[in-house]
Design a protein around this motif. Structure first.
Motif, PDB file in Angstrom:
ATOM      1  N   PRO A  85       0.826  -1.209   0.000  1.00 47.63           N
ATOM      2  CA  PRO A  85       0.000   0.000   0.000  1.00 47.63           C
ATOM      3  C   PRO A  85       0.867   1.269   0.000  1.00 47.63           C
ATOM      4  O   PRO A  85       1.792   1.403   0.808  1.00 47.63           O
ATOM      5  N   HIS A  86       0.576   2.183  -0.918  1.00 52.89           N
ATOM      6  CA  HIS A  86       1.291   3.447  -1.068  1.00 52.89           C
ATOM      7  C   HIS A  86       0.286   4.592  -1.156  1.00 52.89           C
ATOM      8  O   HIS A  86      -0.888   4.380  -1.431  1.00 52.89           O
ATOM      9  N   VAL A  87       0.800   5.818  -0.974  1.00 48.83           N
ATOM     10  CA  VAL A  87       0.056   7.043  -1.225  1.00 48.83           C
ATOM     11  C   VAL A  87       1.030   8.049  -1.833  1.00 48.83           C
ATOM     12  O   VAL A  87       2.243   7.960  -1.639  1.00 48.83           O
ATOM     13  N   TYR A  88       0.472   9.006  -2.577  1.00 53.46           N
ATOM     14  CA  TYR A  88       1.275  10.129  -3.038  1.00 53.46           C
ATOM     15  C   TYR A  88       1.181  11.229  -2.004  1.00 53.46           C
ATOM     16  O   TYR A  88       0.124  11.478  -1.421  1.00 53.46           O
ATOM     17  N   MET A  89       2.329  11.875  -1.770  1.00 51.29           N
ATOM     18  CA  MET A  89       2.383  12.976  -0.815  1.00 51.29           C
ATOM     19  C   MET A  89       3.144  14.125  -1.470  1.00 51.29           C
ATOM     20  O   MET A  89       3.971  13.910  -2.364  1.00 51.29           O
ATOM     21  N   ILE A  90       2.869  15.336  -1.013  1.00 50.14           N
ATOM     22  CA  ILE A  90       3.530  16.506  -1.573  1.00 50.14           C
ATOM     23  C   ILE A  90       3.874  17.498  -0.462  1.00 50.14           C
ATOM     24  O   ILE A  90       3.154  17.603   0.519  1.00 50.14           O
ATOM     25  N   LYS A  91       4.969  18.174  -0.648  1.00 47.47           N
ATOM     26  CA  LYS A  91       5.382  19.282   0.233  1.00 47.47           C
ATOM     27  C   LYS A  91       5.547  20.493  -0.660  1.00 47.47           C
ATOM     28  O   LYS A  91       6.315  20.480  -1.611  1.00 47.47           O
ATOM     29  N   LYS A  92       4.762  21.544  -0.384  1.00 51.03           N
ATOM     30  CA  LYS A  92       4.807  22.743  -1.227  1.00 51.03           C
ATOM     31  C   LYS A  92       5.736  23.782  -0.624  1.00 51.03           C
ATOM     32  O   LYS A  92       5.998  23.807   0.533  1.00 51.03           O
TER      33      LYS A  92
END
Length: 144
Positions: A137-144
């Protein structure tokens, strides 16, 4: 000792140890058959920690263009060194390296789902539903 190098700056020993650690963790330990050598390493920044000439922690920064945003990936600490603080130091070094090399821009991760809180502590936000990648299981994550 922490090191940040472009692909062409890596010694053969550093390249071999990095690839071996990635294989030991992602292929053998996590029992995943996937194409780790993906032609992204040549344009990536490689960040690693060596002690007694052994790489114990590693990640790479893939510039934007390969993916939509710049991406940090292949984040690993050797099994016997987990729980020592190396993972936190690794992400701190990775974020510093991104800022130094690329400036302030969004950073994307494809994180194993159980590590969302870990990456969240560094300012990453989950931007996708959970999905399976290579059976994990994975998710996409972002740091702006």
């Amino acid at each position: 000792m922490w090191t940040c190098k472009k692909f062409h700056e890596l010694t053969l020993d550093e390249l071999y140890q990095s690839l071996k650690l990635r294989s030991d963790v992602f292929v053998v330990e996590q029992n995943c058959v996937y194409p780790d050598i993906d032609n992204f390493d040549q344009e990536s920044l490689h960040i690693f920690y060596r002690e007694n000439e052994e790489i114990l922690a590693y990640c790479r920064v893939v510039p934007s263009g390969k993916y939509e945003e710049l991406s940090i990936g292949r984040v690993i600490v050797r099994m016997d060194k987990r729980g020592t603080g190396l993972a936190q130091q690794l992400m701190t070094k990775a974020l510093e390296s991104v800022d130094n090399e690329f400036g302030n821009q969004p950073i994307r991760l494809c994180a194993q789902a159980h590590l969302q809180n870990y990456y969240g502590a560094f300012g990453f936000k989950t931007i996708s539903e959970e999905f399976l990648e290579d059976g994990i299981p994975h998710v996409y994550m972002i740091k702006k």
